[in-house]
Motif scaffolding. Structure first.
Motif, PDB file in Angstrom:
ATOM      1  N   LEU A   1       0.831  -1.201   0.000  1.00 49.54           N
ATOM      2  CA  LEU A   1       0.000   0.000   0.000  1.00 49.54           C
ATOM      3  C   LEU A   1       0.864   1.249   0.000  1.00 49.54           C
ATOM      4  O   LEU A   1       2.058   1.207   0.304  1.00 49.54           O
ATOM      5  CB  LEU A   1      -0.927  -0.009   1.220  1.00 49.54           C
ATOM      6  N   ASP A   2       0.264   2.397  -0.315  1.00 50.30           N
ATOM      7  CA  ASP A   2       1.007   3.658  -0.346  1.00 50.30           C
ATOM      8  C   ASP A   2       1.453   4.101   1.036  1.00 50.30           C
ATOM      9  O   ASP A   2       2.273   5.013   1.165  1.00 50.30           O
ATOM     10  CB  ASP A   2       0.158   4.763  -0.988  1.00 50.30           C
ATOM     11  N   SER A   3       0.940   3.480   2.081  1.00 52.24           N
ATOM     12  CA  SER A   3       1.406   3.759   3.442  1.00 52.24           C
ATOM     13  C   SER A   3       2.702   3.039   3.765  1.00 52.24           C
ATOM     14  O   SER A   3       3.318   3.294   4.799  1.00 52.24           O
ATOM     15  CB  SER A   3       0.329   3.343   4.446  1.00 52.24           C
ATOM     16  N   GLY A   4       3.129   2.113   2.882  1.00 49.59           N
ATOM     17  CA  GLY A   4       4.311   1.309   3.153  1.00 49.59           C
ATOM     18  C   GLY A   4       3.976  -0.019   3.796  1.00 49.59           C
ATOM     19  O   GLY A   4       4.861  -0.773   4.176  1.00 49.59           O
ATOM     20  N   ASN A   5       2.693  -0.352   3.907  1.00 57.46           N
ATOM     21  CA  ASN A   5       2.230  -1.577   4.556  1.00 57.46           C
ATOM     22  C   ASN A   5       2.111  -2.693   3.525  1.00 57.46           C
ATOM     23  O   ASN A   5       1.394  -2.553   2.524  1.00 57.46           O
ATOM     24  CB  ASN A   5       0.870  -1.319   5.222  1.00 57.46           C
ATOM     25  N   LEU A   6       2.820  -3.795   3.745  1.00 57.53           N
ATOM     26  CA  LEU A   6       2.706  -4.983   2.906  1.00 57.53           C
ATOM     27  C   LEU A   6       1.604  -5.858   3.489  1.00 57.53           C
ATOM     28  O   LEU A   6       1.662  -6.236   4.660  1.00 57.53           O
ATOM     29  CB  LEU A   6       4.030  -5.749   2.878  1.00 57.53           C
ATOM     30  N   VAL A   7       0.577  -6.168   2.681  1.00 53.71           N
ATOM     31  CA  VAL A   7      -0.568  -6.919   3.195  1.00 53.71           C
ATOM     32  C   VAL A   7      -0.757  -8.196   2.382  1.00 53.71           C
ATOM     33  O   VAL A   7      -0.519  -8.238   1.176  1.00 53.71           O
ATOM     34  CB  VAL A   7      -1.867  -6.078   3.166  1.00 53.71           C
ATOM     35  N   LEU A   8      -1.159  -9.254   3.089  1.00 50.07           N
ATOM     36  CA  LEU A   8      -1.579 -10.514   2.474  1.00 50.07           C
ATOM     37  C   LEU A   8      -3.102 -10.561   2.605  1.00 50.07           C
ATOM     38  O   LEU A   8      -3.635 -10.516   3.715  1.00 50.07           O
ATOM     39  CB  LEU A   8      -0.934 -11.703   3.203  1.00 50.07           C
ATOM     40  N   ARG A   9      -3.792 -10.639   1.477  1.00 46.95           N
ATOM     41  CA  ARG A   9      -5.247 -10.527   1.509  1.00 46.95           C
ATOM     42  C   ARG A   9      -5.901 -11.515   0.566  1.00 46.95           C
ATOM     43  O   ARG A   9      -5.230 -12.146  -0.276  1.00 46.95           O
ATOM     44  CB  ARG A   9      -5.660  -9.103   1.167  1.00 46.95           C
ATOM     45  N   ASP A  10      -7.221 -11.621   0.728  1.00 43.44           N
ATOM     46  CA  ASP A  10      -8.032 -12.471  -0.144  1.00 43.44           C
ATOM     47  C   ASP A  10      -8.171 -11.769  -1.485  1.00 43.44           C
ATOM     48  O   ASP A  10      -8.601 -10.607  -1.556  1.00 43.44           O
ATOM     49  CB  ASP A  10      -9.410 -12.701   0.495  1.00 43.44           C
ATOM     50  N   LYS A  11      -7.824 -12.457  -2.539  1.00 43.43           N
ATOM     51  CA  LYS A  11      -7.829 -11.831  -3.856  1.00 43.43           C
ATOM     52  C   LYS A  11      -9.235 -11.433  -4.282  1.00 43.43           C
ATOM     53  O   LYS A  11      -9.436 -10.415  -4.958  1.00 43.43           O
ATOM     54  CB  LYS A  11      -7.209 -12.796  -4.872  1.00 43.43           C
ATOM     55  N   SER A  12     -10.231 -12.214  -3.855  1.00 42.67           N
ATOM     56  CA  SER A  12     -11.616 -11.926  -4.246  1.00 42.67           C
ATOM     57  C   SER A  12     -12.269 -10.907  -3.319  1.00 42.67           C
ATOM     58  O   SER A  12     -13.319 -10.353  -3.643  1.00 42.67           O
ATOM     59  CB  SER A  12     -12.435 -13.226  -4.245  1.00 42.67           C
ATOM     60  N   ASN A  13     -11.689 -10.665  -2.152  1.00 45.24           N
ATOM     61  CA  ASN A  13     -12.239  -9.708  -1.197  1.00 45.24           C
ATOM     62  C   ASN A  13     -11.073  -8.952  -0.579  1.00 45.24           C
ATOM     63  O   ASN A  13     -10.521  -9.355   0.433  1.00 45.24           O
ATOM     64  CB  ASN A  13     -13.065 -10.430  -0.129  1.00 45.24           C
ATOM     65  N   SER A  14     -10.689  -7.816  -1.198  1.00 42.76           N
ATOM     66  CA  SER A  14      -9.480  -7.100  -0.800  1.00 42.76           C
ATOM     67  C   SER A  14      -9.565  -6.531   0.607  1.00 42.76           C
ATOM     68  O   SER A  14      -8.542  -6.217   1.215  1.00 42.76           O
ATOM     69  CB  SER A  14      -9.195  -5.962  -1.792  1.00 42.76           C
ATOM     70  N   SER A  15     -10.774  -6.378   1.154  1.00 38.58           N
ATOM     71  CA  SER A  15     -10.903  -5.850   2.509  1.00 38.58           C
ATOM     72  C   SER A  15     -10.572  -6.895   3.568  1.00 38.58           C
ATOM     73  O   SER A  15     -10.420  -6.569   4.742  1.00 38.58           O
ATOM     74  CB  SER A  15     -12.326  -5.318   2.734  1.00 38.58           C
ATOM     75  N   ARG A  16     -10.455  -8.156   3.174  1.00 40.30           N
ATOM     76  CA  ARG A  16     -10.157  -9.242   4.122  1.00 40.30           C
ATOM     77  C   ARG A  16      -8.632  -9.432   4.165  1.00 40.30           C
ATOM     78  O   ARG A  16      -8.051 -10.141   3.352  1.00 40.30           O
ATOM     79  CB  ARG A  16     -10.862 -10.528   3.698  1.00 40.30           C
ATOM     80  N   VAL A  17      -7.987  -8.768   5.138  1.00 39.27           N
ATOM     81  CA  VAL A  17      -6.528  -8.822   5.294  1.00 39.27           C
ATOM     82  C   VAL A  17      -6.169  -9.930   6.278  1.00 39.27           C
ATOM     83  O   VAL A  17      -6.664  -9.971   7.405  1.00 39.27           O
ATOM     84  CB  VAL A  17      -5.981  -7.468   5.789  1.00 39.27           C
ATOM     85  N   LEU A  18      -5.287 -10.838   5.846  1.00 43.24           N
ATOM     86  CA  LEU A  18      -4.887 -11.974   6.682  1.00 43.24           C
ATOM     87  C   LEU A  18      -3.600 -11.686   7.466  1.00 43.24           C
ATOM     88  O   LEU A  18      -3.384 -12.256   8.537  1.00 43.24           O
ATOM     89  CB  LEU A  18      -4.680 -13.202   5.794  1.00 43.24           C
ATOM     90  N   TRP A  19      -2.764 -10.837   6.930  1.00 45.45           N
ATOM     91  CA  TRP A  19      -1.471 -10.511   7.560  1.00 45.45           C
ATOM     92  C   TRP A  19      -1.003  -9.181   7.003  1.00 45.45           C
ATOM     93  O   TRP A  19      -1.255  -8.843   5.833  1.00 45.45           O
ATOM     94  CB  TRP A  19      -0.450 -11.594   7.247  1.00 45.45           C
ATOM     95  N   GLU A  20      -0.297  -8.367   7.833  1.00 46.36           N
ATOM     96  CA  GLU A  20       0.246  -7.095   7.365  1.00 46.36           C
ATOM     97  C   GLU A  20       1.568  -6.799   8.071  1.00 46.36           C
ATOM     98  O   GLU A  20       1.763  -7.140   9.234  1.00 46.36           O
ATOM     99  CB  GLU A  20      -0.750  -5.962   7.601  1.00 46.36           C
TER     100      GLU A  20
END
Length: 751
Positions: free
Chosen positions: A106-125
């Protein structure tokens, strides 16, 4: 490439970027000399690669072509090396994981692992797992769900250090021991949030408005530093440092190490302890602490044996952490017994009650004479003198001495005759030693081993009866009487500072005037700058040498009872100890010689290149004359060459003019000494160069004080662009073909 999936891994020189290209994720290696590669995040909008997060700090890889960052079958983001071994993973657990996940930055510098079909569902950051940098929105604290301690850990190359310090209490808006938080909050620059709920306890912050790029870094020193990217100079500037004092960093000196804030925040082992790792201590890494020289004599079952353990009184100490208070104590003797009866007790103190310490003593600090307390340290009895044993030893020694006198009278008479040569050795005001000329003939073996020669006289090596190696200087041109000379030397001898050579004693017999100094095994600075050993001085060593010299001059100018102007600052008068700590020599000698010492100075090789304009104009000298000389010497420390030298065509090249021109043009890397061009810190280089050019301003009022110079070199104050000194402008266009000094005279040219 903007995402990592199972079908689209990242390897080699591939990268993924945030939507606005603010941050980049990819493989990198820290420094040209490193063979280790890491997965990390750095800024995409600034020229200098600045890493803010690292995945595999403890498990670097050596081949990026056959390694890859990908989504595994169980849905985790993993780093696989060339041997197809997983060296790092997000380690998310759960039945909902699958290989359709994606990783984005993300533009905040946060690397996120998320559900590809539901981007709001973050599994790890990555914001839940910070490295050494605290970005806006990242969390510092404790995740109560996973039990992970979200903390900053310093990182430099392959070295990691865990350091802590106290922030004070949270008052609802900021921590009360961090003044910068209060300032930034009132200015509406930062907004802080402290959360304590079922999920976790953590602190985070946001940057309000359109401020510059800002980050907070846990430095290898244990200090938390706020850094801001300056577009005008293209460097990171330091905006805040916490804690301000190095001694306030928790556990800076390790177990049983004590920090001394009066001497550059250095550490030393307390009595009965030695450095656990002397090599690291020599590199100023004190985190390993100290270990006992002699083990305590407590039995393994917890009982004690007689008086085999005793206590050593340490006064003027800031108490270590984690004491335990005993409410029912009838006096200091009961307090001592309570500690002695417990083998885990390492120290006690009695002040309005009894306090005991168990295990390692952490965060010890030498008091400043005001807030210090007295603590009693537990040591093995052999570490401390015993009164009864001492009496027995005295009796035995006397008997043996009498016997030896009777049996070996002739041998002893020879020994006593040699020692009689030092019979007049005595203390002056508790510090100085007064030597006779015969004493110095004896300890120098008739001045047989010369160490060097300066404008004030020759220097010889000597060895005192206790095997201490000293340097004996024979002074030339001293016309003072014995009484005045002793008074002046005594005053100089009272001056004590880490970066000033220590005066041990003196000799004054008629026209024979000599001074005895501590010996510096690494010799003078000019040998390392201009001789065959210059390759040994790294950039960091040179910068620390320059900083140490500035601290010593600051002490002479502003901390002594009377301001002392050195009058001859140059590399030949800077001596180095075995750890390359610089010590200013010959300070105060100008005062001993009186006001008529220009003959000595102008006859010394190279000194003419350090003289401030005031010397030529004949105006009264101030401490700013030393500042000018320091600036000229700082240029030589940086660039490894003389500030003026004779060329093959008999012209004299004046290097400072060339350096000033390159600073204005922004091309300073070409000035570097070739011996360390690859490892130089460009921010420090630019800072040192600006400081040097401020020091050599023609008008003395334009030069900074030495106290200001110390702050500038320490990075506590920003350095503005200096104007080119007036005489330099004449030569700035062609500085290597100038006749700035006459070839037939030692005087400065009127041009």
């Amino acid at each position: 490439m903007n995402a990592i999936t199972a079908n689209q891994p990242l390897s080699g020189d591939q990268k993924i970027t945030s939507e606005n290209e603010t941050f980049i994720l990819g493989f990198f290696k820290p420094g040209n000399s490193s063979n280790n590669w890491y997965i990390g995040i750095w800024y995409g909008m600034i020229t200098e690669q600045t890493v803010v997060w690292v995945a595999n700090r403890e498990t670097p890889i050596t081949n990026t072509t056959s390694s890859e960052l990908t989504i595994s079958d169980d849905g985790n983001l993993v780093l696989i090396n060339q041997f197809k071994t997983v060296v790092w993973s997000t380690n998310v657990k759960g039945s909902t994981l699958n290989s359709t996940h994606e990783a984005v930055i993300l533009d905040s510098g946060n690397l996120v692992l998320r559900d590809k079909s539901n981007s709001s569902r973050v599994l790890w950051e990555s914001f839940d797992h910070p490295a050494h940098t605290w970005l806006a929105g990242s969390k510092i604290g404790l995740n109560k769900t996973t039990g992970v301690n979200q903390r900053l850990i310093s990182w430099k190359m392959r070295t990691t250090l865990h350091q802590y310090w106290k922030s004070g209490k949270w008052n609802g808006q900021y921590f009360d021991s961090i003044p910068e938080m209060e300032l930034y909050t009132h200015l509406s620059i930062f907004s802080y949030s402290f959360v304590d709920d079922k999920a976790g306890t953590y602190l985070t912050y946001w940057i309000s408005g359109n401020w510059s790029i800002t980050r907070i870094v846990m430095d290898i020193s244990g200090q938390l530093k706020g850094l801001t990217w300056r577009k005008s100079t293209q460097i990171w500037g330091t905006s805040s440092v916490n804690p301000k004092a190095q001694c306030d960093v928790y556990n800076w000196c390790g177990a049983f190490g004590s920090c001394d804030s009066d001497f550059l925040d250095t550490c030393h082992c307390i009595k009965g302890f030695t450095e656990k790792n002397p090599v690291n201590w020599g590199l100023k890494d004190y985190s390993g602490g100290c270990v006992r020289s002699t083990a305590l004599q407590c039995n393994q079952n917890g009982s004690r044996k007689g008086d085999e353990d005793r206590f050593y009184e340490m006064s003027n100490i800031v108490f270590p952490d984690n004491s335990q208070r005993i409410g029912s104590s009838n006096g200091i003797k009961d307090c001592e017994s309570a500690c002695l009866n417990n083998c885990s007790c390492t120290a006690y103190s009695y002040s309005n009650g009894c306090s005991l310490w168990y295990g390692d003593l952490i965060n010890l600090k030498d008091g400043d004479g005001v807030g210090g307390e007295t603590i009693y340290l537990r040591l093995a009895a052999s570490e401390l003198p015993n009164t009864k044993s001492k009496k027995i030893i005295v009796i035995v020694v006397v008997c043996i001495g009498v016997f030896l006198v009777i049996c070996l009278a002739f041998v002893l008479s020879l020994i006593l005759r040699r020692r009689w040569r030092l019979r007049k050795l005595r203390r002056v005001e508790g510090r100085m030693m007064a030597f006779t000329y015969r004493d110095l003939l004896y300890i120098t073996i008739n001045f047989s081993e010369a160490l060097g020669r300066g404008g004030f006289g020759s220097v010889y090596k000597g060895i005192l009866p206790d095997s201490t190696v000293v340097a004996v200087k024979r002074l030339d041109g001293i016309c003072q009487g014995d009484k005045n000379f002793r008074a002046e030397v005594s005053t100089i001898g009272m001056i004590q500072h880490l970066n000033l050579i220590r005066l041990i004693g003196f000799c004054s017999e008629h026209d024979k005037k000599l001074l005895v100094y501590e010996h510096m095994p690494m010799g003078s600075l000019d040998r390392h700058l201009f001789g065959n050993t210059s390759a040994r001085l790294s950039w960091n060593t040179r910068y620390q040498i320059a900083l140490g010299i500035s601290r010593g001059l600051h002490y002479l100018h502003e901390k002594c009872r009377d301001c002392i102007i050195h009058c001859d600052i140059k590399p030949e008068n800077i001596l180095l100890d075995e750890l390359f700590v610089p010590k200013i020599a010959d300070f105060g000698l100008a005062k001993l010689l009186g006001h008529d010492f220009s003959r000595v100075l102008t006859s010394m090789r190279g000194t003419i290149g350090y003289l401030a304009p005031e010397w030529i104009s004949g105006t009264a000298l101030t401490a700013k004359a030393d500042v000018y000389s320091y600036g000229m010497m700082l240029l030589e420390i940086i660039f490894g060459k003389r500030n003026r030298r004779q060329e093959e065509n008999n012209d004299v090249s004046f290097f400072p003019a060339f350096a000033a021109k390159k600073l204005v043009e922004g091309d300073i890397q070409c000035l570097l000494d070739v011996n360390f061009v690859d490892d130089a810190n460009m921010e420090e280089l630019e800072r040192a160069l600006k400081v040097a050019l401020w020091c050599v301003q023609w008008e003395e009022d334009s030069r900074p004080s030495m106290g200001k110079i110390v702050q500038l070199l320490e990075g506590l104050t920003n350095v503005s662009m200096p104007p080119i000194p007036r005489p330099f402008e004449i030569f700035a266009d062609n500085p290597y073909s100038i006749n700035y000094f006459s070839n037939t005279s030692s005087n400065v040219s009127s041009n």
